[in-house]
Design an enzyme around this catalytic site. Sequence first.
Site, mmCIF file in Angstrom:
data_model
loop_
_atom_site.group_PDB
_atom_site.id
_atom_site.type_symbol
_atom_site.label_atom_id
_atom_site.label_comp_id
_atom_site.label_asym_id
_atom_site.label_seq_id
_atom_site.Cartn_x
_atom_site.Cartn_y
_atom_site.Cartn_z
ATOM 1 N N ASP A 8 0.862 -1.175 0.000
ATOM 2 C CA ASP A 8 0.000 0.000 0.000
ATOM 3 C C ASP A 8 0.906 1.235 0.000
ATOM 4 O O ASP A 8 2.132 1.130 -0.186
ATOM 5 C CB ASP A 8 -0.990 -0.043 1.177
ATOM 6 C CG ASP A 8 -0.338 0.263 2.522
ATOM 7 O OD1 ASP A 8 0.907 0.359 2.585
ATOM 8 O OD2 ASP A 8 -1.081 0.410 3.516
ATOM 9 N N HIS A 9 0.300 2.391 0.236
ATOM 10 C CA HIS A 9 1.080 3.630 0.232
ATOM 11 C C HIS A 9 2.140 3.649 1.347
ATOM 12 O O HIS A 9 3.227 4.181 1.157
ATOM 13 C CB HIS A 9 0.141 4.830 0.376
ATOM 14 C CG HIS A 9 -0.789 4.715 1.546
ATOM 15 N ND1 HIS A 9 -1.817 3.782 1.585
ATOM 16 C CD2 HIS A 9 -0.839 5.380 2.742
ATOM 17 C CE1 HIS A 9 -2.469 3.909 2.730
ATOM 18 N NE2 HIS A 9 -1.891 4.851 3.445
ATOM 19 N N CYS A 65 3.439 -2.789 3.975
ATOM 20 C CA CYS A 65 2.517 -1.700 4.287
ATOM 21 C C CYS A 65 3.184 -0.887 5.389
ATOM 22 O O CYS A 65 4.385 -1.035 5.611
ATOM 23 C CB CYS A 65 1.126 -2.212 4.653
ATOM 24 S SG CYS A 65 0.993 -3.153 6.180
ATOM 25 N N GLY A 66 2.457 -0.034 6.085
ATOM 26 C CA GLY A 66 3.103 0.811 7.081
ATOM 27 C C GLY A 66 3.826 0.000 8.143
ATOM 28 O O GLY A 66 4.987 0.241 8.461
ATOM 29 N N THR A 67 3.118 -0.974 8.683
ATOM 30 C CA THR A 67 3.702 -1.846 9.710
ATOM 31 C C THR A 67 4.012 -3.238 9.198
ATOM 32 O O THR A 67 4.687 -4.002 9.894
ATOM 33 C CB THR A 67 2.716 -2.019 10.871
ATOM 34 O OG1 THR A 67 1.511 -2.597 10.346
ATOM 35 C CG2 THR A 67 2.395 -0.686 11.545
ATOM 36 N N GLY A 68 3.462 -3.610 8.068
ATOM 37 C CA GLY A 68 3.546 -4.990 7.574
ATOM 38 C C GLY A 68 2.478 -5.892 8.159
ATOM 39 O O GLY A 68 2.332 -7.042 7.733
ATOM 40 N N HIS A 98 11.796 -22.499 9.205
ATOM 41 C CA HIS A 98 10.887 -23.219 10.105
ATOM 42 C C HIS A 98 9.436 -23.179 9.652
ATOM 43 O O HIS A 98 8.705 -24.142 9.843
ATOM 44 C CB HIS A 98 10.963 -22.637 11.519
ATOM 45 C CG HIS A 98 12.232 -22.982 12.235
ATOM 46 N ND1 HIS A 98 12.364 -22.899 13.604
ATOM 47 C CD2 HIS A 98 13.445 -23.406 11.769
ATOM 48 C CE1 HIS A 98 13.590 -23.266 13.959
ATOM 49 N NE2 HIS A 98 14.273 -23.561 12.861
ATOM 50 N N ARG A 132 11.095 -31.925 11.162
ATOM 51 C CA ARG A 132 10.057 -31.716 12.181
ATOM 52 C C ARG A 132 9.172 -30.520 11.859
ATOM 53 O O ARG A 132 8.033 -30.439 12.323
ATOM 54 C CB ARG A 132 10.696 -31.552 13.562
ATOM 55 C CG ARG A 132 11.440 -30.255 13.769
ATOM 56 C CD ARG A 132 12.109 -30.212 15.152
ATOM 57 N NE ARG A 132 12.592 -28.897 15.503
ATOM 58 C CZ ARG A 132 13.764 -28.381 15.104
ATOM 59 N NH1 ARG A 132 14.547 -29.079 14.307
ATOM 60 N NH2 ARG A 132 14.142 -27.174 15.494
ATOM 61 N N ARG A 136 4.434 -29.520 11.080
ATOM 62 C CA ARG A 136 3.723 -28.347 11.608
ATOM 63 C C ARG A 136 3.151 -27.503 10.464
ATOM 64 O O ARG A 136 2.033 -26.977 10.570
ATOM 65 C CB ARG A 136 4.681 -27.526 12.474
ATOM 66 C CG ARG A 136 5.113 -28.313 13.702
ATOM 67 C CD ARG A 136 6.408 -27.846 14.310
ATOM 68 N NE ARG A 136 6.819 -28.738 15.384
ATOM 69 C CZ ARG A 136 8.032 -28.737 15.927
ATOM 70 N NH1 ARG A 136 8.952 -27.895 15.503
ATOM 71 N NH2 ARG A 136 8.332 -29.589 16.890
HETATM 72 C C1 RB5 Z 1 -2.077 2.815 6.390
HETATM 73 O O1 RB5 Z 1 -2.214 4.046 6.989
HETATM 74 C C2 RB5 Z 1 -1.673 1.758 7.406
HETATM 75 O O2 RB5 Z 1 -2.716 1.490 8.263
HETATM 76 C C3 RB5 Z 1 -1.206 0.517 6.699
HETATM 77 O O3 RB5 Z 1 -0.130 0.812 5.872
HETATM 78 C C4 RB5 Z 1 -0.706 -0.613 7.586
HETATM 79 O O4 RB5 Z 1 0.225 -0.167 8.515
HETATM 80 C C5 RB5 Z 1 -1.733 -1.476 8.162
HETATM 81 O O5 RB5 Z 1 -1.438 -2.530 8.778
#
Ligand code: RB5
Length: 153
Positions: A8-9, A65-68, A98, A132, A136
């Site tokens: 995303d952005h 994304c911002g946080t992944g 793993h 192993r 899983r």
């Molecule tokens: C976008 O603002 C943000 O929410 C997105 O990139 C992401 O971090 C969501 O998990």
Amino acid sequence: MRIAVGSDHGGYALKVLLAGQLEASGHEVLDLGTDSEESVDYPDYGAAVGLAVAEGRAELGLCACGTGIGISIAANKIPGVRAALVHDATTARLAREHNHANVVCFGGRTTGTEVAGDALRAFLAATPLGGRHQHRVDEISALEADLTRKGNP
Ligand code: RB5
């Protein structure tokens, strides 16, 4: 190797950087967007990368994304996808060894570019270990198929 990439952005700048590194090291990149820092919805891009991997149009996937977090959750809704949010070379290597991860996910606002590049290289250099771990991973596949729902582990 053919690698599908999507963001995303919030992950766009990191995706562009990492896609360039992939191409520079001889990989073929299938870029599924987004194409700018204009606000978009991460599930669309996580699903696009996940589908490309699940359908065999790419061997591996890369999401950002911002946080992944959001984009990895979305990619993991596609059966056959094991998307792992990684933060460094160690989590990237172990996700592959793993968990047999086939999509690697990054936070463009949370992981520095040097660390992300190292993590991507570690992910690509690692091999699923089987043994192993295979059992899983097979259990995860069975959960997708709704075959082994249990009340307790
Ligand atoms: C976008 O603002 C943000 O929410 C997105 O990139 C992401 O971090 C969501 O998990």
